[in-house]
Design an enzyme around this catalytic site. Structure first.
Site, short mmCIF file in Angstrom:
data_model
loop_
_atom_site.label_atom_id
_atom_site.label_comp_id
_atom_site.label_asym_id
_atom_site.label_seq_id
_atom_site.Cartn_x
_atom_site.Cartn_y
_atom_site.Cartn_z
N VAL A 59 -11.23 -7.39 14.86
CA VAL A 59 -11.60 -7.13 15.97
C VAL A 59 -12.28 -5.96 17.00
CG1 VAL A 59 -10.54 -7.63 18.21
CG2 VAL A 59 -9.38 -8.13 16.66
N CYS A 81 -3.83 -14.64 20.33
CA CYS A 81 -5.16 -15.39 20.29
C CYS A 81 -4.96 -16.77 19.60
CB CYS A 81 -5.77 -14.92 18.77
SG CYS A 81 -4.37 -14.65 17.75
N GLY A 131 -6.61 -13.48 11.70
CA GLY A 131 -5.18 -12.90 12.34
C GLY A 131 -4.90 -12.33 13.00
N LYS A 156 5.74 -16.15 20.49
CA LYS A 156 4.56 -16.20 21.37
C LYS A 156 4.44 -17.07 22.49
CE LYS A 156 3.66 -12.00 18.84
NZ LYS A 156 2.57 -11.75 17.93
N HIS A 173 -8.88 -20.67 15.50
CA HIS A 173 -7.75 -20.99 15.08
C HIS A 173 -7.90 -22.36 15.71
CE1 HIS A 173 -5.37 -17.52 14.27
NE2 HIS A 173 -5.12 -17.54 15.15
C1 2RA Z 1 -2.27 -14.29 14.22
N1 2RA Z 1 -1.89 -14.89 16.14
O1 2RA Z 1 -3.24 -15.77 13.90
C2 2RA Z 1 -2.04 -13.85 14.67
C3 2RA Z 1 -2.69 -12.92 15.31
N2 2RA Z 1 -2.83 -12.74 16.92
O2 2RA Z 1 -2.01 -13.24 12.77
#
Ligand code: 2RA
Length: 353
Positions: free
Chosen positions: A14, A130, A161, A231, A260
């Protein structure tokens, strides 16, 4: 004369994107940019906005004179060091999971709740996960108009991620499988990976990622839910300011390096139409609406990676659920999903310091 900005975790996946984002800005408000990383990376030289900077080791003194410290490091590093930065007078903008659900730490997506930037009793502001972030620009805009009540989400999460080691793993698996015929019988992918010295026991993922989708992201929590799914639920509630929002998420890892995607089923209090949703989404500056089914136009990770906006498409009014939209979202998980949102919070802070 502007504020001093520090980037903690400058050499990570990041952190690297953060430097790219700063390089791309026409102007920055900072009088100094300081790069901080673990002792292992200290002394490394990185170029930021044409200037060669030397990475300094993480220490309490590294925060002296810093006004805003952006943290892109693992949870335990943030948990220890963000309060130290705050105690030295900096505002910490933290991209880890360490503080997101702390009631004294705002969880900020500037398009949705920028007002929260000023409400930081601990001197810490959190950046969302994210996966949650990728759908927030769209949901925030739709919620303002139609009042969100329920959310059912499936994610298609990219390897990055999981950080640099996860990216490296996906490339290594891709290389090991190149030219091999697999997907014919159970176990053939694992055999190729084992023969290449890539047993799954060494992987950041709990199964092969190539030729696969893995219904697992994060760690095991109560009743079979993963940390990532919780989350999505908890952070969506906090960011949107809807404490009783009904949320059900299934988080899935797919063999994509970066970006994503989420399939979203959103139930609203008021009547919705695709036309009205299109108008709202198209008017939101950080969203690109790509939704022309007749022309087979929809968002995909391939056409999203490296871009700042969230791409939204496949907007449909659910046939069997009133006041309900189904849509598909793609967001670069290292940009808006992480570095960009953190940097936008820092920019917002710079205006308010
Ligand atoms: C992932 N959201 O995609 C988590 C980590 N930032 O693994």
């Amino acid at each position: 004369s502007g504020p001093v900005l520090a980037l903690v975790g400058a050499t990570g996946a990041v952190g690297t994107v953060m430097i790219d984002i700063m390089d791309g800005r026409a102007s920055v408000p900072w009088s100094e940019i300081r790069l901080i990383a673990s002792a292992r990376s200290a002394g490394k030289k990185l170029t930021v906005r044409g200037e060669e900077l030397t990475v300094v080791a993480l220490s309490p003194e590294a925060f002296d004179g810093v006004d805003i410290a952006m943290f892109d490091v693992p949870d335990e590093v943030s948990a220890e060091w963000a309060p130290i930065a705050a105690s030295r007078g900096a505002v910490a903008v933290d991209n880890s999971g360490a503080f997101r659900m702390d009631p004294e730490v705002p969880l900020v997506v500037p398009e949705v709740n920028a007002d929260q930037i000023s409400n930081r009793p601990k001197g810490i502001i959190a950046n969302p996960n994210c996966t949650t972030l990728s759908m927030m620009a769209a949901l925030g805009a739709l919620h303002r108009e139609f009042e969100l009540k329920e959310l059912v989400v499936s994610s298609y999460q990219a390897a990055s991620g999981g950080g640099q080691a996860a990216i490296d793993r996906l490339y290594a698996e891709l290389e090991a499988l190149a030219g091999k015929e697999v997907g014919v019988r159970v176990g053939d992918v694992r055999e190729v990976l084992d023969a290449a010295g890539l047993p799954v026991s060494d992987s950041p993922f709990p199964a092969p990622l190539v030729q696969n989708v893995i219904p697992w992201a994060g760690s095991l929590k109560d009743d079979g839910w993963t940390s990532e799914e919780l989350k999505v639920r908890n952070e969506s509630r906090k960011i949107l300011g809807i404490p009783d929002l009904k949320v059900s998420a299934t988080c899935v890892r797919v063999p994509v390096v970066t970006t994503h995607s989420l399939a979203v089923h959103a139930v609203f209090a008021r009547e919705v139409t695709v036309e009205a949703a299109h108008k709202i989404l198209a008017a939101q500056p950080t969203i690109v609406l790509v939704d022309d089914p007749a022309e087979l136009k929809f968002p995909t990770p391939v056409d999203t990676v490296g871009e700042d906006p969230t791409f939204v498409g496949r907007v449909r009014q659910a046939l069997d659920f009133p006041n309900t939209l189904d849509f598909f979202v793609c967001g670069d998980n290292l940009r808006k999903g992480a570095a960009l949102n953190t940097y936008e919070i820092a920019e917002g802070l710079a205006e308010r310091l």
